[in-house]
Design a protein around this motif. Sequence first.
Motif, PDB file in Angstrom:
ATOM      1  N   PRO A  13      28.010 -42.212  71.724  1.00  0.00           N
ATOM      2  CA  PRO A  13      28.405 -40.799  71.676  1.00  0.00           C
ATOM      3  C   PRO A  13      29.485 -40.465  70.658  1.00  0.00           C
ATOM      4  CG  PRO A  13      28.161 -41.502  73.944  1.00  0.00           C
ATOM      5  CD  PRO A  13      28.050 -42.742  73.105  1.00  0.00           C
ATOM      6  N   ASP A  14      30.381 -41.422  70.373  1.00  0.00           N
ATOM      7  CA  ASP A  14      31.470 -41.120  69.443  1.00  0.00           C
ATOM      8  C   ASP A  14      31.131 -41.475  67.990  1.00  0.00           C
ATOM      9  OD1 ASP A  14      31.470 -43.852  69.711  1.00  0.00           O
ATOM     10  OD2 ASP A  14      33.624 -44.048  70.138  1.00  0.00           O
ATOM     11  N   HIS A  15      29.902 -41.927  67.734  1.00  0.00           N
ATOM     12  CA  HIS A  15      29.475 -42.222  66.375  1.00  0.00           C
ATOM     13  C   HIS A  15      29.377 -40.921  65.576  1.00  0.00           C
ATOM     14  CE1 HIS A  15      26.831 -43.478  63.036  1.00  0.00           C
ATOM     15  NE2 HIS A  15      27.241 -44.714  63.286  1.00  0.00           N
ATOM     16  N   PRO A  16      29.689 -40.945  64.278  1.00  0.00           N
ATOM     17  CA  PRO A  16      29.636 -39.701  63.483  1.00  0.00           C
ATOM     18  C   PRO A  16      28.303 -38.964  63.566  1.00  0.00           C
ATOM     19  CG  PRO A  16      30.716 -41.427  62.229  1.00  0.00           C
ATOM     20  CD  PRO A  16      30.216 -42.080  63.477  1.00  0.00           C
ATOM     21  N   VAL A  17      27.190 -39.699  63.599  1.00  0.00           N
ATOM     22  CA  VAL A  17      25.898 -39.013  63.637  1.00  0.00           C
ATOM     23  C   VAL A  17      25.708 -38.272  64.963  1.00  0.00           C
ATOM     24  CG1 VAL A  17      24.449 -40.896  64.550  1.00  0.00           C
ATOM     25  CG2 VAL A  17      23.472 -39.241  62.991  1.00  0.00           C
ATOM     26  N   GLN A  18      26.195 -38.858  66.059  1.00  0.00           N
ATOM     27  CA  GLN A  18      26.085 -38.190  67.357  1.00  0.00           C
ATOM     28  C   GLN A  18      27.047 -37.010  67.460  1.00  0.00           C
ATOM     29  OE1 GLN A  18      23.639 -38.726  69.297  1.00  0.00           O
ATOM     30  NE2 GLN A  18      22.914 -40.590  68.275  1.00  0.00           N
TER      31      GLN A  18
END
Length: 334
Positions: A158-163
């Motif tokens: 969830p904290d990934h840039p794409v998400q």
Amino acid sequence: MSFTKLVEEYRGGVLENVHYGAVCVVDEKGTVIYRAGHPEHMTFLRSAAKPFQAIPVMKRRIDEVYGLTDAEAALFAASHRGEAFHIEALESILHKTGISEEGLHCCATYPLNEDAKAQRHRAHEPKRRLFHNCSGKHSGLIALSKHMGWDERTYYLPDHPVQQEIIGTLAEIAGVPVSSIPVGIDGCGLPVHALPLRSITLLYLKLACPDLIEDPLTRTAAARMAKLMNDYPDMIADTRFVCSALLKDDNLSAKGGAKGVYGIGLRKERLGISLKVSDGSEQVWPCIIASILERLGYGNKETINRLYELVPNAIVNDGGTPVGERKAVFTWEP
């Protein structure tokens, strides 16, 4: 209550099943003009989110970066059913992007299309991640991460840039704060977001009518994704599924998700539609959607007929003999 009766099914003149749910229709101003059940019912978008999850990918023109065909790029928004032409296109995406199949976070499975599944079983083929109906979406998100220099291995967190871009896109188009969007985990392992039906309706209104999207980059990306869905409808599901049947009509943007959620946008009429079947049934989608279009006076009878051909309102037994009927019974509420 959030839900009302949508469909009744009769066998031998006796009521056998009732499918409850909610329907919402908005005009281009976002005003609810028709509803059955509560338009503020909160529901996860599931795969109905895919066109919007693909918008960050389309913003960076990932299809052009890696030399993908338009048919391949359409898979970024697909819930493909694993027919041979889907797998061929997905293998091409992996080859062109340099992504490994093992890098996809979705699990290995068999195709959803029963004929395609049987073919793989007859050939004694193992389960594959590419057979998963969400593998096109995953491929696009990994390709975006690779292009941007983000960690490709953790694209599903969830904290990934794409998400973070995805939830920001949903908030932007739906016109709600990011903090108001509940987040869960979808069947394919990616974050999945919940919105009120009215907000889902707005998403699909704007997908069909992207001039209503304020940000020019988001507007262009949404228009591009919507066009690909209409240009390659069989890539979005398969040759015998409601999403592909609706997308053959260039006036419609449409995509369903697991557990009975569906979104539709009408371009000429500038209307948005969303629905949720409370028991999660997808079999009654054609009955409900055809009834909505008929009640709105929709002019393309061919589209409505395609829905009834997919799942006729006549209920037949295993031998094909008519034994009952299903019918939409909802009424528009104030």
